[in-house]
Design a protein around this motif. Structure first.
Motif, PDB file in Angstrom:
ATOM      1  N   PHE A  79      54.967 -26.129   4.583  1.00 23.92           N
ATOM      2  CA  PHE A  79      54.008 -25.463   3.694  1.00 23.92           C
ATOM      3  C   PHE A  79      53.288 -24.381   4.484  1.00 23.92           C
ATOM      4  N   THR A  80      53.274 -23.183   3.940  1.00 23.28           N
ATOM      5  CA  THR A  80      52.471 -22.102   4.514  1.00 23.28           C
ATOM      6  C   THR A  80      51.637 -21.474   3.407  1.00 23.28           C
ATOM      7  N   SER A 107      64.807 -17.236   6.281  1.00 26.18           N
ATOM      8  CA  SER A 107      65.525 -17.833   7.403  1.00 26.18           C
ATOM      9  C   SER A 107      66.655 -18.741   6.931  1.00 26.18           C
ATOM     10  N   LYS A 108      67.732 -18.794   7.703  1.00 23.20           N
ATOM     11  CA  LYS A 108      68.874 -19.644   7.364  1.00 23.20           C
ATOM     12  C   LYS A 108      68.549 -21.127   7.501  1.00 23.20           C
ATOM     13  N   THR A 109      67.396 -21.451   8.108  1.00 27.52           N
ATOM     14  CA  THR A 109      67.002 -22.862   8.188  1.00 27.52           C
ATOM     15  C   THR A 109      66.340 -23.342   6.897  1.00 27.52           C
ATOM     16  N   LYS A 110      66.074 -22.423   5.981  1.00 25.91           N
ATOM     17  CA  LYS A 110      65.453 -22.773   4.699  1.00 25.91           C
ATOM     18  C   LYS A 110      66.537 -22.973   3.644  1.00 25.91           C
ATOM     19  N   LYS A 126      67.141 -20.087  -4.267  1.00 29.86           N
ATOM     20  CA  LYS A 126      67.993 -20.695  -3.259  1.00 29.86           C
ATOM     21  C   LYS A 126      68.155 -19.704  -2.111  1.00 29.86           C
ATOM     22  N   CYS A 127      68.031 -20.169  -0.891  1.00 25.97           N
ATOM     23  CA  CYS A 127      68.053 -19.281   0.271  1.00 25.97           C
ATOM     24  C   CYS A 127      69.493 -18.995   0.701  1.00 25.97           C
ATOM     25  N   ASN A 151      58.883 -24.865   1.374  1.00 26.60           N
ATOM     26  CA  ASN A 151      60.309 -24.783   1.689  1.00 26.60           C
ATOM     27  C   ASN A 151      60.865 -26.156   1.995  1.00 26.60           C
ATOM     28  N   TRP A 152      62.007 -26.446   1.444  1.00 27.36           N
ATOM     29  CA  TRP A 152      62.815 -27.524   1.977  1.00 27.36           C
ATOM     30  C   TRP A 152      63.711 -26.895   3.036  1.00 27.36           C
TER      31      TRP A 152
END
Length: 208
Positions: A91-92, A108-111, A159-160, A181-182
Motif C-alpha cells: 500500500f502506498t 514494475s514487473k513485480t506487480k 493488470k500489470c 498492489n498484489w
C-alpha cells in the motif's frame, strides 16, 4: 458496514482493449467521505509514500483493513482471472501532485494488479491535468481509451502487463490516492518498502 461497494465491482465489466482494466465510481462509499478526508495522513509533499511511513487515522485504517481482506482479494482475482492466493500486498499513498508527475509508464514487473483509489472530495471536474489515462502506446498521451477524474471514491484497476501504459497531464496541488498492489513475492514487498523509506527520508530534507 462496509466502506466499499464490492457488489458493484463484481458487476462491472472488465475492459480488455488495449489491456485488462476497470474504472468504477463510488467504489468507496460517498457517505464515508468526511471521515476519510479527516483521517487521511498529512502528506504535504509530492511522491508516493509507503503505508509504514505515514500515520493514517481510524477511518483510513479501517478502509485499508477492508482492502486487505480475503473478500477483496477474491473479487479482484475473479475479475482479472489471476490466482492471488498467497500473494502479498503493498500500500502506498499520495497526497500532492507535482508538475513532473504523470509521465507515461507501466508498473514494475513485480506487480500483478494495480488498484488506484482516489479520495478528493473537492476535485474540480473541469481541471485538465491529473486525470489518469489508459493509453494505447508509450508515446502518445492523447491516444487513450479511458480518462479517470480523481474524484472521491473512484477506483481504477488494471493488470500489470507489458502494454499497460498510463499517465496524466501535469497537475500541481492536492491529489490524494491509495495504491494497492498484489505483488509476486515477499521479496518484492521488502524491496518496495526499502525504496519508499529511503525516498521518504530524503523528501523530509526538501522544502515543501
Amino acid at each position: 458496514m462496509s466502506m466499499i461497494d464490492l457488489d458493484s465491482f463484481r458487476a462491472k465489466t472488465l475492459e480488455s482493449d488495449p489491456f485488462p482494466y476497470l474504472v468504477l465510481e463510488n467504489f468507496v462509499r460517498p457517505d464515508v467521505a468526511a471521515e476519510i478526508e479527516r483521517d487521511f495522513p498529512d502528506i504535504g509533499k509530492g511522491g508516493s509514500y509507503d503505508l509504514s511511513t505515514v500515520t493514517p487515522g481510524p477511518a483510513m485504517q479501517a478502509l485499508i483493513g477492508e482492502l486487505q481482506g480475503d473478500a477483496v482479494r477474491d473479487a479482484f482475482a475473479d475479475k482479472f482471472g489471476i490466482d492471488l492466493t498467497g500473494r502479498p500486498t503493498t500500500f502506498t499513498l499520495r497526497g500532492m501532485s507535482r508538475e513532473k508527475d504523470g509521465r507515461i509508464h507501466t508498473d514494475s514487473k513485480t506487480k500483478l494488479i494495480t488498484v488506484l483509489i482516489y479520495l478528493n472530495r473537492d476535485w474540480q471536474d473541469g481541471a485538465e491535468g491529473g486525470r489518469l489515462r489508459m493509453l494505447r502506446s508509450s508515446s502518445d498521451l492523447e491516444d487513450y481509451v479511458a480518462e479517470v477524474p480523481p474524484g472521491f471514491g473512484t477506483m481504477v484497476a488494471f493488470k500489470c502487463v507489458d502494454n499497460a501504459w498510463h499517465g496524466h497531464k501535469p497537475f500541481v496541488g492536492q491529489r490524494r490516492s491509495i495504491q494497492l498492489n498484489w505483488v509476486v513475492s515477499e521479496e518484492a514487498v521488502a524491496a518496495s518498502r526499502s525504496r519508499h523509506r529511503i525516498s521518504a527520508f530524503f523528501k523530509k530534507l526538501l522544502p515543501a
